[in-house]
Scaffold this active site. Structure first.
Site, PDB file in Angstrom:
ATOM      1  N   ASP A 420       0.855  -1.176   0.000  1.00  0.00           N
ATOM      2  CA  ASP A 420       0.000   0.000   0.000  1.00  0.00           C
ATOM      3  C   ASP A 420       0.898   1.234   0.000  1.00  0.00           C
ATOM      4  O   ASP A 420       2.050   1.167   0.442  1.00  0.00           O
ATOM      5  CB  ASP A 420      -0.893  -0.032   1.246  1.00  0.00           C
ATOM      6  CG  ASP A 420      -1.768   1.197   1.338  1.00  0.00           C
ATOM      7  OD1 ASP A 420      -2.383   1.546   0.319  1.00  0.00           O
ATOM      8  OD2 ASP A 420      -1.821   1.805   2.416  1.00  0.00           O
ATOM      9  N   ASP A 619      -1.542  -0.975   6.063  1.00  0.00           N
ATOM     10  CA  ASP A 619      -1.732  -0.477   7.428  1.00  0.00           C
ATOM     11  C   ASP A 619      -3.159  -0.052   7.731  1.00  0.00           C
ATOM     12  O   ASP A 619      -3.465   0.315   8.869  1.00  0.00           O
ATOM     13  CB  ASP A 619      -0.806   0.719   7.684  1.00  0.00           C
ATOM     14  CG  ASP A 619      -1.269   1.973   6.956  1.00  0.00           C
ATOM     15  OD1 ASP A 619      -1.852   1.839   5.858  1.00  0.00           O
ATOM     16  OD2 ASP A 619      -1.047   3.076   7.471  1.00  0.00           O
ATOM     17  N   ASP A 623      -6.969  -2.329   3.695  1.00  0.00           N
ATOM     18  CA  ASP A 623      -5.990  -3.351   3.316  1.00  0.00           C
ATOM     19  C   ASP A 623      -6.312  -4.717   3.924  1.00  0.00           C
ATOM     20  O   ASP A 623      -5.716  -5.725   3.526  1.00  0.00           O
ATOM     21  CB  ASP A 623      -4.583  -2.938   3.776  1.00  0.00           C
ATOM     22  CG  ASP A 623      -4.127  -1.641   3.145  1.00  0.00           C
ATOM     23  OD1 ASP A 623      -4.358  -1.475   1.935  1.00  0.00           O
ATOM     24  OD2 ASP A 623      -3.553  -0.798   3.857  1.00  0.00           O
TER      25      ASP A 623
END
Length: 731
Positions: A420, A619, A623
């Protein structure tokens, strides 16, 4: 109803008559499990019914007493002088001219019996208990072989001592004496105890770091009551929303939020960063960190088992108890190996009884006992769990928390890493990165106007601009007539001047020419920055650029991961231009912008269907689906709870270099496990025929059961020593 009413004993409230409730939340009941068979869980300590291993507590406490290590040590040190004495007696009989048996006469055997019996029955009693459980539960293991071997040696010797006339002549030597094996039984138990002491001490070392982590939290805290009275209470008595005072030099007792005061905190135990962090009202703080300068009042948010510290310890403890898939191979071999060894011992006994030299049955018994003892698969059983325990503990010291052994095994196989952007590659917090000006204006002038107007806005980008101005020593002025224009920007009056901040459309709508900064704006936007134009009284004065900075460690982490052969793919919900700008600066292999949670999950599935081993690092809540679907999910410790719960590895420091450490740790741990399994397989494979007597034609003697026990213990020690090397490995 009346929290000011407190007493040490249960009872009723003297004011309202309600039953008093405990202020200390009940502690979670400790259950016990087997490191090799985690499906075995019971409420009391004991031994595993499948492998005989001592069950370990499923919770870690700083005050736990290592009872098994102490018990095994007591047994060992008692057995040493007794077995050494009985060994000297037995060996003295073999020294020509010494004549110990003739000197002692009938007492020769009884003295050995008196010395060996406490060693075998008390010091080694646990071995027979575990061996019996393995038979009852139809789970043959190392204790089956030990109990059979030691039991045969000791039982035969007792029979010979009590009823010598009933023994066949084939057991007796030319002098009419049948051999006694008290010394073999006693020494075998002593060597087994030595192995147990070394093993339990090694297991204790792997949990020592966890217990020291728990000790970072203070035992007491200063709680502020409703009348602002302060009292010192046990940390176990704290509840969520309690107000606590933390003075300079004290440790933060639990996780929470500062509600009064400010200070600097040493958070190195969580973040690994040596520099103290400034903390003020509204900032979150972590239990176990050290308050350095100021005094503050905090509100407890997470207490007991819910604190970051307790969850870290629990996560590592669970990982140390988990099984790697490669352990299945060792289990299958051990399950077949024990019955095969018993058969091999029977065959050895029959062959020696039929064709061995006189006394044939004595030789046969020695061969059978030696086969049972040397083939004990304890090294095979220790090979994987020891490496997993040490490897997971080593990772924890580096801030790499591994949830289970399977993740440790799979990490070395990963060839694609999805990352990410926000909060993983970048810091996740937009910052003011640049102030551009038109002719005749200074940066401080532009920032003064912009910060003053943005101070009235609640937008995250506005807050980052105000924070950036504060860092530069600029205080915002007063604002009137503030108005937010959706999709364009904001406007208002600052010190009597009309101020506009926003995009080109806002400038155009208000007749402001923005051409002077168009090239600068385009270049900054190409780098992924968000740029806002600023105008005062109808004239363009400059622009401010805000961006989510790339973490300082990210460049190095990407280089290391590329060198390890991983393909890096960025997944982000951000726009294409910003994502591409970040990817180009970091040399990311592939970019997927505008990705929703289901898109991230779908990409993981697609790569897995192509035969890829996929790791996902993120995080946020968005996700979580991809983290759970990936072969190895990796969460930033600075991220959300749901991300950490969905992942199998957590990087406490939120540093992407931790992935490279996890990769190296996986490679070194799996190499260590394979070495241990090789040692165990080769040892057991070669040991059985040697113990059975294949070398007798060459050396003219059989392998003593004592030497077989020493070799068996040495194999376990070699496996333990090899596993402990992981604790010193460089990551």
């Amino acid at each position: 109803m009346h929290p000011e009413v407190k007493q040490d004993q249960p009872g009723e409230c003297p004011k309202c008559g309600m039953t008093l409730e405990a202020t200390t939340p009940p502690k979670r009941r400790t259950q016990y499990t087997c490191p090799m068979h985690p499906e075995i869980i019971q409420d009391t300590p004991g031994d595993c019914p499948k492998c005989g291993m001592t069950l370990e507590p499923m919770t870690v406490a700083s005050d736990t007493d290592d009872g098994e290590f102490k018990a095994m040590s007591r047994r060992f040190w008692l057995s040493v002088p007794l077995s050494a004495t009985v060994l000297l007696l037995a060996m003295g009989e073999m020294v020509p001219g010494l004549g110990i048996r003739d000197f002692l006469g009938a007492a020769f055997g009884w003295i050995q019996f008196a010395l060996a019996t406490p060693v075998v029955l008390w010091c080694g009693g646990f071995a027979f208990q575990r061996g019996w459980k393995s038979v009852v539960n139809v789970s043959p293991n190392m204790w089956t072989l030990i109990a059979l071997g030691v039991g045969a040696a000791y039982g035969f010797s007792v029979f010979d001592l009590l009823l010598p006339d009933l023994l066949p002549a084939a057991f007796k030597s030319a002098g009419g004496h049948a051999p006694l094996y008290f010394e073999a039984a006693a020494v075998i138990i002593t060597l087994i105890l030595l192995g147990q002491v070394l093993e339990t001490r090694a297991r204790g070392q792997t949990s020592k770091a966890l217990k020291s982590l728990l000790d970072l939290a203070p035992p007491t805290a200063r709680r502020i009551g409703r009348g602002d009275d302060e009292e010192e209470v046990s940390v176990d008595a704290l509840q969520a929303d309690d107000r606590l005072r933390v003075r300079p030099g004290e440790k933060v007792p639990v996780d929470g939020e500062i509600i009064e005061g400010h200070s600097t905190l040493d958070e190195s135990m969580i973040t690994g960063e040596p520099l103290p962090q400034e903390k003020g009202v509204g900032d979150t703080i972590t239990g176990g960190t050290v308050n350095q300068t100021g005094s503050f009042v905090m509100r407890a948010a997470r207490v007991g088992e819910n604190t970051v510290l307790a969850r870290i310890v629990d996560m590592v403890a669970r990982a140390q108890r988990s099984r790697a898939p490669i352990q299945g191979l060792a289990d299958k071999v051990a399950g077949l190996f024990v019955p095969a060894v018993v058969v091999a011992a029977i065959i050895a006994f029959v062959v020696w009884a039929l064709i061995g030299p006189a006394p044939a049955l004595a030789y046969a018994l020695v061969a059978a006992i030696s086969v049972l003892i040397i083939a004990c698969p304890c090294a095979l059983g220790l090979a994987t769990p020891m490496s997993v325990m040490v490897g997971v503990g080593r990772g924890a010291r580096e801030g790499v928390l591994i949830r289970d052994a399977e993740a440790l095994e799979l990490m070395e196989q990963v060839d694609v890493l999805l990352v990410d952007k926000t909060g993983t590659l970048t810091e996740g917090k937009p910052k003011l990165v640049a102030v551009e000006t038109t002719s005749g204006f200074q940066e401080s002038d532009v920032l003064q106007w912009v910060a003053s107007l943005e101070n009235a806005s609640e937008h995250p980008l506005a807050r980052s601009i105000v924070a950036g101005a504060a860092e530069r020593g600029i205080k915002p002025g007063s604002v009137t007539d503030f108005d937010s224009i959706t999709g364009k920007g904001v406007r208002g009056t600052v010190d009597g001047h009309a101020v506009f901040i926003g995009n080109a459309r806002l400038m155009e709508d208000n007749g402001i020419d923005a051409a002077a900064l168009s090239d600068v704006v385009d270049k900054r936007r190409a780098r992924g920055e968000t740029v806002m134009l600023a105008a005062v009284d109808g004239a363009l004065i400059g622009a401010v650029a805000v961006a989510d900075p790339i973490k300082e460690s990210t460049h190095e982490a990407v280089r290391i991961l590329h060198d390890a052969g991983l393909r890096l793919i960025m997944l982000t919900g951000d726009n294409e231009k910003t994502a591409q700008a970040v990817a180009e600066r970091l040399n990311i292999d592939e970019v997927h912008a505008g990705a929703l949670p289901e898109d991230k999950h779908a990409l993981v599935e697609k790569l897995q269907s192509e035969g890829r081993k996929v790791a996902m690092a993120g995080d946020g809540v968005n996700d979580a689906p991809a983290l759970a679907k990936a072969d190895v999910g990796i969460a930033m410790g600075t991220g959300t709870d749901v991300a950490m719960e969905s992942a199998r590895i957590t990087l406490v420091k939120g540093d992407l270099r931790g992935i490279a450490k996890a990769r190296r740790l996986s490679e070194q741990s799996m190499r260590n496990i394979r070495q241990n399994l090789f040692f165990a397989f080769i040892y057991n494979g070669a040991g059985v025929p040697v113990a059975a007597g294949v070398l007798y034609p060459l050396i003219g003697t059989l392998l003593s059961p004592m030497l077989a026990a020493a070799a068996m213990s040495f194999s376990s020690v070699s496996v333990i020593s090899n596993a402990l090397r992981l604790s010193r490995t460089n990551l």
